[in-house]
Design an enzyme around this catalytic site. Structure first.
Site, PDB file in Angstrom:
ATOM      1  N   CYS A   2       0.846  -1.185   0.000  1.00  0.00           N
ATOM      2  CA  CYS A   2       0.000   0.000   0.000  1.00  0.00           C
ATOM      3  C   CYS A   2       0.887   1.243   0.000  1.00  0.00           C
ATOM      4  CB  CYS A   2      -0.879   0.015   1.237  1.00  0.00           C
ATOM      5  SG  CYS A   2      -1.846  -1.486   1.423  1.00  0.00           S
ATOM      6  N   ARG A  27       1.977   0.919  -6.279  1.00  0.00           N
ATOM      7  CA  ARG A  27       2.238  -0.015  -5.179  1.00  0.00           C
ATOM      8  C   ARG A  27       0.997  -0.798  -4.762  1.00  0.00           C
ATOM      9  NH1 ARG A  27       6.981   2.206  -2.106  1.00  0.00           N
ATOM     10  NH2 ARG A  27       6.353   0.853  -0.411  1.00  0.00           N
ATOM     11  N   TRP A  74      -3.567  -2.122  -1.407  1.00  0.00           N
ATOM     12  CA  TRP A  74      -3.487  -3.459  -1.984  1.00  0.00           C
ATOM     13  C   TRP A  74      -4.136  -4.367  -0.950  1.00  0.00           C
ATOM     14  CZ3 TRP A  74      -1.074  -8.200  -0.781  1.00  0.00           C
ATOM     15  CH2 TRP A  74      -1.059  -9.130  -1.833  1.00  0.00           C
ATOM     16  N   ASN A 104      -0.102   0.340   6.150  1.00  0.00           N
ATOM     17  CA  ASN A 104       0.476  -0.588   5.188  1.00  0.00           C
ATOM     18  C   ASN A 104       1.065  -1.736   6.002  1.00  0.00           C
ATOM     19  OD1 ASN A 104       1.891  -1.907   3.163  1.00  0.00           O
ATOM     20  ND2 ASN A 104       3.567  -0.414   3.118  1.00  0.00           N
ATOM     21  N   GLY A 105       0.726  -2.968   5.664  1.00  0.00           N
ATOM     22  CA  GLY A 105       1.278  -4.105   6.406  1.00  0.00           C
ATOM     23  C   GLY A 105       0.178  -5.064   6.808  1.00  0.00           C
ATOM     24  N   GLU A 483      11.359 -16.265 -16.685  1.00  0.00           N
ATOM     25  CA  GLU A 483      11.031 -14.840 -16.613  1.00  0.00           C
ATOM     26  C   GLU A 483      10.038 -14.470 -17.730  1.00  0.00           C
ATOM     27  OE1 GLU A 483      11.043 -12.404 -14.814  1.00  0.00           O
ATOM     28  OE2 GLU A 483      11.107 -10.598 -16.030  1.00  0.00           O
ATOM     29  N   LYS A 487       6.322 -12.929 -17.149  1.00  0.00           N
ATOM     30  CA  LYS A 487       5.880 -11.674 -17.768  1.00  0.00           C
ATOM     31  C   LYS A 487       4.544 -11.885 -18.458  1.00  0.00           C
ATOM     32  CE  LYS A 487       7.768  -9.354 -16.249  1.00  0.00           C
ATOM     33  NZ  LYS A 487       8.943  -9.340 -15.387  1.00  0.00           N
ATOM     34  N   GLU A 490       1.655 -12.478 -15.846  1.00  0.00           N
ATOM     35  CA  GLU A 490       1.256 -11.389 -14.942  1.00  0.00           C
ATOM     36  C   GLU A 490       0.568 -10.233 -15.648  1.00  0.00           C
ATOM     37  OE1 GLU A 490       4.269  -9.455 -12.474  1.00  0.00           O
ATOM     38  OE2 GLU A 490       5.723  -9.604 -14.077  1.00  0.00           O
ATOM     39  N   HIS A 506       9.441 -35.514 -19.790  1.00  0.00           N
ATOM     40  CA  HIS A 506       9.168 -36.143 -18.486  1.00  0.00           C
ATOM     41  C   HIS A 506       7.799 -35.759 -17.940  1.00  0.00           C
ATOM     42  CE1 HIS A 506      13.167 -37.803 -18.317  1.00  0.00           C
ATOM     43  NE2 HIS A 506      13.650 -36.618 -18.651  1.00  0.00           N
ATOM     44  N   LYS A 605       3.406  -3.229  -6.962  1.00  0.00           N
ATOM     45  CA  LYS A 605       4.818  -3.148  -7.348  1.00  0.00           C
ATOM     46  C   LYS A 605       5.758  -3.608  -6.229  1.00  0.00           C
ATOM     47  CE  LYS A 605       8.181  -2.046 -10.050  1.00  0.00           C
ATOM     48  NZ  LYS A 605       8.437  -2.988 -11.141  1.00  0.00           N
TER      49      LYS A 605
HETATM   50  O1  M6R Z   1      11.418  -5.347  -5.591  1.00  0.00           O
HETATM   51  P1  M6R Z   1      11.814  -6.787  -5.770  1.00  0.00           P
HETATM   52  O2  M6R Z   1      12.760  -6.987  -6.895  1.00  0.00           O
HETATM   53  O3  M6R Z   1      12.333  -7.389  -4.507  1.00  0.00           O
HETATM   54  O4  M6R Z   1      10.473  -7.531  -6.135  1.00  0.00           O
HETATM   55  C1  M6R Z   1      10.431  -8.920  -6.297  1.00  0.00           C
HETATM   56  C2  M6R Z   1       9.169  -9.363  -6.999  1.00  0.00           C
HETATM   57  O5  M6R Z   1       8.043  -8.994  -6.260  1.00  0.00           O
HETATM   58  C3  M6R Z   1       9.050  -8.775  -8.405  1.00  0.00           C
HETATM   59  O6  M6R Z   1      10.154  -9.095  -9.184  1.00  0.00           O
HETATM   60  C4  M6R Z   1       7.775  -9.315  -9.092  1.00  0.00           C
HETATM   61  O7  M6R Z   1       7.923 -10.673  -9.327  1.00  0.00           O
HETATM   62  C5  M6R Z   1       7.496  -8.560 -10.409  1.00  0.00           C
HETATM   63  N1  M6R Z   1       6.095  -8.254 -10.501  1.00  0.00           N
HETATM   64  C6  M6R Z   1       7.806  -9.338 -11.621  1.00  0.00           C
HETATM   65  O8  M6R Z   1       7.547  -8.653 -12.796  1.00  0.00           O
END
Ligand code: M6R
Length: 610
Positions: A2, A27, A74, A104-105, A483, A487, A490, A506, A605
């Site tokens: 948040c 965020r 969030w 936040n938390g 990765e 991408k 998400e 397998h 984020k």
């Molecule tokens: O800020 P960080 O690199 O520690 O964040 C880690 C993950 O939360 C971040 O890489 C997340 O997987 C992204 N949304 C990927 O695109």
């Protein structure tokens, strides 16, 4: 997760609060809200839409005040709904709200506190853990908000950053943090709180980073901080240059697209003007640490974890040091065998990821004191916690999907590989020189790959109608396939999985039909012929291959086999180049499906909660 903003000033603070929210919206964006002290009352506006919508509402109602707090959420406890949106009030049941609070938390003992407060007569309006804190502060309040907050946080278990103000004390905002970030912005006869200095860009550049356990009293011309024991503490005021330019989209449709195209600059900046490899690039004393350690433990989450997995291939093959790569949220809770001669490396864009920070602290508590972070935010908790660091220079990354942060992490990790190899005597000067030359050429090489965008867009249109995709890679390109799959899922919500190509037979081969696009990373390396056999296994089952093939692989297009030609093989740095087309594929598939690319559903984020 948040975003929090707070202000106490002699002017209407609503524009500052909303501007801060806009900067923090990435965020978390399930809901947003603002509350001010106005005409002797607490007034608020909350919305389950975006901050721009809230701003319209605030303009319509002419909400204004000299003291206020704001929040972008969030959701953890309770659905994204107006009644769960922050700020939360307490005291209404007595006829007038007295306490306003944002958080936040996650409060872990919220059930127990809720029961206690309900027994004391408090009526809850939301399902959030946050409302518990508002009522608790109200319950403990007797004419001094600062004291009430100090007493309340002693009862909280879990993680929090909070900002609170009180109807009875119009020129005061109190903040507290434990496990979630919170900064103070110092102005002239006005002071601010925020979960990130970015929120205060243009308002003040004088920033104090609060530490865990701190409670801060903000008044017009006073910033008073006490630690968890209630002792007054002085925290350093930093002058922080915050680049607001990152918030401008320029000619791009989305921040993600902008950030993909910023990669030549970001990688170039991350390399700075490095003339030679030296351990001191990672901080004073790095030579001694690198000399001492005989293994590496990498801790990270999400995309940063994939950067770590790639680095394992580099460090083991170039520096010949054994590497273990762990998902931070798993490592922190499993029994592992600590070794004090380990270099613990955390990788994080934000430097505030709760799981990675906790994993780092876990490693430290096990006697592993040699810590290093590869991080994009110099002022973050991760950089403050680790003895050594290398700052990536990606610049602010707004899109939730990590792009330039990833390629700059890889750049930093390759430098780390070379520095470790140098200290351990595993590379000679010529090799060092050749690797540096290849690194310096990266911005140009990335620019050439970005020019493939039109071809990738044509593929993306075909992906848009699919619900599943497989990604294949081998060796150090396997983490890149992972990765690429992350991408795609998400931001386009297409279900995607990555496999090392040799693993296909397998089990996952059972999924392959003519409806299954199979994205394949095909660099010209020692595994190419093996990979070609794996591709044939897919074709034989009717699977449609989308291959990113280095120019010198002799892979050509045929029915069911689509090929985009990459530049010639880029050696050890090839994973960086092969990442770019996968980012573009995910981006354009998401655009074709009409998703909210920069703010994909359910995500945020910076993951500052567990
Ligand atoms: O800020 P960080 O690199 O520690 O964040 C880690 C993950 O939360 C971040 O890489 C997340 O997987 C992204 N949304 C990927 O695109």
């Amino acid at each position: 997760m948040c975003g929090i903003v707070g202000a106490v000033a002699q002017r209407n603070v609503v524009p500052v609060l909303l501007e801060g929210l806009k900067r923090l919206e990435y965020r978390g964006y399930d809901s947003c809200g603002v509350a001010v002290h106005a005409d002797g009352d607490l007034q608020r506006a909350r919305s389950t839409h975006r901050v721009a919508e809230l701003e319209r509402e605030v303009q319509d109602t002419a909400l204004a005040g000299f003291t206020g707090i704001a929040h972008t959420r969030w959701a953890t406890h309770g659905a994204p709904a107006t009644h769960n949106a922050h700020p939360h009030f307490s005291g209404q049941s007595r006829g007038k709200a007295r306490i306003a609070l944002v958080h936040n938390g996650i409060i872990e003992n919220h059930d127990e506190l809720r029961e206690e407060l309900e027994a004391a007569g408090y009526v809850f309006e939301s399902q959030t853990d946050t409302e518990v804190i508002a009522h608790l502060i109200d319950h403990l309040y007797s004419a001094d908000l600062f004291e009430a907050v100090q007493a309340a946080v002693r009862r909280l278990e879990g993680a929090y950053a909070i900002a609170v103000f009180c109807q009875d004390e119009p020129h005061r905002v109190v903040g507290a943090r434990q496990g979630s970030p919170l900064v103070v912005g110092c102005g002239q006869n006005e002071n601010f709180l925020a979960s990130d200095a970015l929120a205060l860009a243009g308002t003040t550049d004088q920033i104090i980073y609060l530490e865990d356990g701190d409670v801060v009293d903000l008044q017009l011309s006073r910033v008073w901080i006490v630690d968890a024991q209630g002792n007054e503490v002085k925290r350093e005021v930093h002058t922080v240059q915050i680049h607001t330019g990152a918030a401008e989209l320029g000619p791009y449709r989305h921040y993600m697209q902008k950030e993909i195209f910023e990669q030549p600059r970001a990688v170039g900046d991350t390399l700075q003007d490095i003339q030679s490899i030296t351990p001191e690039l990672f901080g004073d004393g790095a030579y001694d640490v690198f000399k001492t350690i005989d293994r590496v433990l990498i801790l990270a989450c999400g995309t940063s974890y994939y950067a770590g997995m790639t680095a394992r291939y580099w460090i083991e093959s170039v520096a010949k040091i054994p590497v273990n790569v762990e998902i931070a949220s798993e490592y922190r809770y499993r029994d592992s065998v600590p070794d004090p001669r380990t270099l613990v490396v955390t990788i994080s864009q934000s430097g505030e990821t709760a799981d990675t920070l906790a994993a780092l602290k876990h490693a430290q508590s096990q006697g592993m004191e040699h810590t290093l972070t590869i991080c994009n935010v110099g002022t973050s908790a991760m950089v403050r916690e680790c003895k050594l660091s290398y700052l990536t220079r990606a610049g602010v990354e707004i899109g939730v999907a990590s792009t330039k942060a990833f390629t700059t992490q890889l750049t930093g990790l390759f430098l780390l590989t070379l520095a470790l190899a140098q200290v351990k005597g595993r590379i000679n000067e010529t090799q060092e020189h050749d690797y540096l030359k290849a690194l310096r050429h990266l911005p140009v090489a990335i620019t050439a790959v970005l020019a493939l965008e039109p071809q990738i867009m044509a593929w993306a249109d075909r992906f848009a109608s699919k619900e599943n995709a497989l990604f294949l890679g081998r060796g150090m390109h396997y983490p890149i396939a992972m990765e690429g799959a992350l991408k795609l899922k998400e931001i386009s919500y297409i279900h995607a999985e990555a496999y090392p190509a040799g693993e296909l037979k397998h089990g996952p081969l059972a999924l392959v039909t003519d409806q299954m696009p199979v994205v394949t990373i095909a660099p010209r390396d020692e595994l190419l012929e093996k990979l070609k056999s794996n591709m044939q296994e897919v074709r034989a089952r009717g699977g449609e291959l989308y291959v990113f093939a280095d120019a010198d692989t002799r892979i050509t297009a045929s029915p069911g086999m689509h090929v985009i030609r990459m530049p010639e093989n880029y050696g050890k740095l090839s994973p960086i180049l092969h990442t770019i087309p996968l980012q573009l594929l995910a981006y354009h598939a998401a655009c074709a499906r009409g998703t909210d690319v920069d703010k994909p559903r359910n995500l945020a984020k910076s993951v500052t909660v567990e």
